[in-house]
Design a protein around this motif. Structure first.
Motif, PDB file in Angstrom:
ATOM      1  N   GLU A  39      33.049  -9.641-140.824  1.00 15.10           N
ATOM      2  CA  GLU A  39      31.269 -10.207-141.457  1.00 15.10           C
ATOM      3  C   GLU A  39      31.017 -11.891-141.293  1.00 15.10           C
ATOM      4  O   GLU A  39      30.022 -11.945-141.051  1.00 15.10           O
ATOM      5  N   CYS A  42      28.274 -12.955-138.597  1.00 17.83           N
ATOM      6  CA  CYS A  42      27.290 -13.189-138.339  1.00 17.83           C
ATOM      7  C   CYS A  42      26.621 -14.618-138.783  1.00 17.83           C
ATOM      8  O   CYS A  42      25.546 -14.966-138.102  1.00 17.83           O
ATOM      9  N   MET A  43      27.029 -15.221-139.710  1.00 16.05           N
ATOM     10  CA  MET A  43      26.972 -16.394-139.117  1.00 16.05           C
ATOM     11  C   MET A  43      27.294 -17.230-137.796  1.00 16.05           C
ATOM     12  O   MET A  43      25.943 -18.564-137.605  1.00 16.05           O
ATOM     13  N   VAL A  45      26.158 -15.279-135.109  1.00 12.81           N
ATOM     14  CA  VAL A  45      24.890 -14.975-134.805  1.00 12.81           C
ATOM     15  C   VAL A  45      24.110 -15.778-135.439  1.00 12.81           C
ATOM     16  O   VAL A  45      23.102 -16.061-134.283  1.00 12.81           O
ATOM     17  N   GLY A  46      23.936 -16.037-136.398  1.00 13.83           N
ATOM     18  CA  GLY A  46      22.780 -16.440-136.565  1.00 13.83           C
ATOM     19  C   GLY A  46      22.044 -18.158-136.522  1.00 13.83           C
ATOM     20  O   GLY A  46      21.077 -18.770-136.230  1.00 13.83           O
ATOM     21  N   PHE A  48      23.900 -19.461-133.491  1.00 13.15           N
ATOM     22  CA  PHE A  48      22.538 -19.370-132.412  1.00 13.15           C
ATOM     23  C   PHE A  48      21.361 -19.005-131.986  1.00 13.15           C
ATOM     24  O   PHE A  48      20.502 -19.379-131.127  1.00 13.15           O
ATOM     25  N   THR A  49      20.843 -18.330-133.103  1.00 11.58           N
ATOM     26  CA  THR A  49      19.420 -17.419-133.285  1.00 11.58           C
ATOM     27  C   THR A  49      18.715 -18.922-133.330  1.00 11.58           C
ATOM     28  O   THR A  49      17.761 -19.047-132.947  1.00 11.58           O
ATOM     29  N   VAL A  50      19.437 -19.422-133.985  1.00 11.19           N
ATOM     30  CA  VAL A  50      18.802 -20.837-134.322  1.00 11.19           C
ATOM     31  C   VAL A  50      18.227 -22.195-133.042  1.00 11.19           C
ATOM     32  O   VAL A  50      17.979 -22.923-132.570  1.00 11.19           O
ATOM     33  N   TYR A  51      20.088 -21.761-132.428  1.00 14.77           N
ATOM     34  CA  TYR A  51      19.926 -22.533-131.483  1.00 14.77           C
ATOM     35  C   TYR A  51      19.026 -22.323-129.757  1.00 14.77           C
ATOM     36  O   TYR A  51      18.275 -23.210-129.037  1.00 14.77           O
ATOM     37  N   LEU A  52      18.177 -21.395-130.101  1.00 16.29           N
ATOM     38  CA  LEU A  52      17.610 -20.334-128.983  1.00 16.29           C
ATOM     39  C   LEU A  52      16.358 -21.346-129.615  1.00 16.29           C
ATOM     40  O   LEU A  52      15.392 -21.131-128.750  1.00 16.29           O
ATOM     41  N   LEU A  53      15.639 -21.157-130.590  1.00 19.89           N
ATOM     42  CA  LEU A  53      14.525 -21.595-131.184  1.00 19.89           C
ATOM     43  C   LEU A  53      14.581 -23.131-131.029  1.00 19.89           C
ATOM     44  O   LEU A  53      13.166 -23.470-130.679  1.00 19.89           O
ATOM     45  N   ASN A  82      29.745 -24.182-129.831  1.00 25.45           N
ATOM     46  CA  ASN A  82      28.530 -22.715-128.972  1.00 25.45           C
ATOM     47  C   ASN A  82      30.687 -22.019-128.139  1.00 25.45           C
ATOM     48  O   ASN A  82      30.627 -21.056-128.040  1.00 25.45           O
ATOM     49  N   THR A  85      31.917 -19.649-130.947  1.00 31.01           N
ATOM     50  CA  THR A  85      30.262 -18.678-130.847  1.00 31.01           C
ATOM     51  C   THR A  85      30.609 -17.587-130.137  1.00 31.01           C
ATOM     52  O   THR A  85      30.129 -16.228-130.232  1.00 31.01           O
ATOM     53  N   VAL A  89      30.767 -13.794-130.999  1.00 30.32           N
ATOM     54  CA  VAL A  89      29.730 -12.666-131.055  1.00 30.32           C
ATOM     55  C   VAL A  89      30.893 -11.648-130.002  1.00 30.32           C
ATOM     56  O   VAL A  89      29.767 -10.725-130.338  1.00 30.32           O
ATOM     57  N   HIS A  92      32.102  -9.646-132.478  1.00 27.11           N
ATOM     58  CA  HIS A  92      30.810  -8.816-133.152  1.00 27.11           C
ATOM     59  C   HIS A  92      30.605  -8.004-131.940  1.00 27.11           C
ATOM     60  O   HIS A  92      30.456  -6.430-132.338  1.00 27.11           O
TER      61      HIS A  92
ATOM     62  N   MET B  25      23.870 -11.292-127.372  1.00 26.67           N
ATOM     63  CA  MET B  25      23.992 -12.253-127.029  1.00 26.67           C
ATOM     64  C   MET B  25      25.297 -12.759-126.288  1.00 26.67           C
ATOM     65  O   MET B  25      25.144 -14.558-125.842  1.00 26.67           O
ATOM     66  N   GLY B  33      25.195 -21.682-123.935  1.00 30.24           N
ATOM     67  CA  GLY B  33      26.265 -22.692-124.828  1.00 30.24           C
ATOM     68  C   GLY B  33      27.210 -23.577-123.805  1.00 30.24           C
ATOM     69  O   GLY B  33      28.113 -23.697-124.125  1.00 30.24           O
ATOM     70  N   PHE B  70      18.251 -12.902-137.061  1.00 31.40           N
ATOM     71  CA  PHE B  70      17.937 -13.138-138.482  1.00 31.40           C
ATOM     72  C   PHE B  70      18.370 -12.764-139.704  1.00 31.40           C
ATOM     73  O   PHE B  70      19.373 -12.942-140.749  1.00 31.40           O
ATOM     74  N   HIS B  72      19.950  -9.749-139.479  1.00 31.33           N
ATOM     75  CA  HIS B  72      21.443  -8.964-139.352  1.00 31.33           C
ATOM     76  C   HIS B  72      22.120  -9.776-139.845  1.00 31.33           C
ATOM     77  O   HIS B  72      23.182  -9.608-141.001  1.00 31.33           O
ATOM     78  N   TRP B  73      22.170 -11.700-139.876  1.00 30.88           N
ATOM     79  CA  TRP B  73      22.487 -12.659-140.557  1.00 30.88           C
ATOM     80  C   TRP B  73      22.128 -11.791-142.007  1.00 30.88           C
ATOM     81  O   TRP B  73      23.494 -12.654-143.042  1.00 30.88           O
ATOM     82  N   ARG B  76      23.830  -9.490-143.747  1.00 32.18           N
ATOM     83  CA  ARG B  76      25.888  -9.520-143.762  1.00 32.18           C
ATOM     84  C   ARG B  76      26.393 -10.313-144.609  1.00 32.18           C
ATOM     85  O   ARG B  76      27.026 -10.191-144.880  1.00 32.18           O
ATOM     86  N   THR B  80      28.468  -9.859-147.629  1.00 28.81           N
ATOM     87  CA  THR B  80      29.924 -10.555-147.768  1.00 28.81           C
ATOM     88  C   THR B  80      29.651 -11.337-149.031  1.00 28.81           C
ATOM     89  O   THR B  80      30.689 -11.084-149.544  1.00 28.81           O
ATOM     90  N   LEU B 112       6.600 -19.906-131.467  1.00 32.81           N
ATOM     91  CA  LEU B 112       6.721 -20.419-130.006  1.00 32.81           C
ATOM     92  C   LEU B 112       6.337 -20.194-129.486  1.00 32.81           C
ATOM     93  O   LEU B 112       6.369 -20.581-128.269  1.00 32.81           O
TER      94      LEU B 112
END
Lengths: 140, 117
Positions: A39, A42-43, A45-46, A48-53, A82, A85, A89, A92, B25, B33, B70, B72-73, B76, B80, B112
């Motif tokens: 579970e 997901c943190m 996943v979140g 790395f999404t911010v990292y991509l942005l 990372n 991470t 992932v 996950h 990912m 990364g 986002f 999905h995060w 979950r 949780t 973006l």
């Protein structure tokens, strides 16, 4: 402080008597710990999404910002996050694909596709997607 | 009055996000990364990466990845906290904050990628 019993708070319903479980119940057994790690993925996943942005924002700003982003990504703290991470992932992906055959029943005509085939399909997709992404990124 | 619940849709988005992030990912984290920062492979040039991101198909894939990841995060994370850590009294606040963050994040991704195209 610690309540041993609590009542269900559903209105218009007979009250339930429930034993209060410790907040740290997931430390009791390895299987519980694996559940909370799954579970918790997901943190990451979140993150790395911010990292991509942040990467996209740097790209938009210009070549200098992109160089700064690459330098920042090589700092020990970011690198360690990372690496962790990456572990999460992958965990996950494996746990999510493992659950797929139970979540989806695929039918071809009247026959049900074997769960193992659904699982293998996900892994095959993973390999193909990874190869395509790596091909384009290593060529850029 | 018949009320339509958003929960089935949220579960569907959660699982779509799980599959998309699971497929895309690991390779992205490995490259952006770990491998690029460590210098195992050379990072893409600015122009090369910019051209790649400007491709409509790449942009669509990236937007889908960001938005679904986002969501999905958010889903979950909310569940949780609710089931796992039993923070039930804050459920509404947590839901609003997490789905809100997911929506704002998706909006930022769209902006973006639009600017980069």
């Amino acid at each position: 402080m610690e309540q041993t019993h609590t009542y269900g708070d559903t209105p218009y319903h007979p009250r339930w008597l429930r034993r209060r479980v410790s907040t740290y119940w997931w430390l009791w057994k390895p299987a519980y710990l694996r559940f909370i790690l799954r579970e918790g993925s997901c943190m990451f996943v979140g993150w790395f999404t911010v990292y991509l942005l942040l990467l996209l924002a740097a790209l938009l700003e210009g070549p200098l910002a992109y160089e700064l982003f690459l330098a920042w990504s090589a700092t020990p703290a970011v690198l360690i996050v990372n690496v962790v991470t990456l572990g999460f992932v992958v965990f996950h992906a494996i746990t999510f694909f493992q659950a797929a055959p139970q979540a989806m029943v695929v039918r071809l005509g009247r026959a049900r596709v074997a769960p193992q085939t659904v699982l293998l399909g996900h892994y095959a997709g993973w390999v193909v997607v990874s190869a395509v992404v790596a091909f384009f990124l290593l060529g850029a | 009055m018949l009320r339509r619940h958003p929960e089935p849709l949220l579960w569907m988005l959660f699982s779509a996000g799980g599959v998309v992030s699971g497929m895309l990912m690991p390779v992205l984290v490995l490259l952006f990364g770990v491998a690029y920062p460590l210098g195992v492979v050379d990072a893409p040039t600015y122009d090369g990466l910019r051209a790649l991101v400007a491709n409509p198909i790449a942009a669509l894939v990236l937007f889908t990845l960001c938005a679904l990841s986002f969501l999905h995060w958010a889903h979950r994370f909310r569940h949780t906290l609710y089931d796992g850590l039993q923070i039930k009294h804050l459920n509404e606040v947590i839901a609003v904050v997490s789905y809100g963050v997911a929506l704002v994040g998706s909006g930022v991704a769209a902006y973006l990628l639009w600017q980069l195209s």
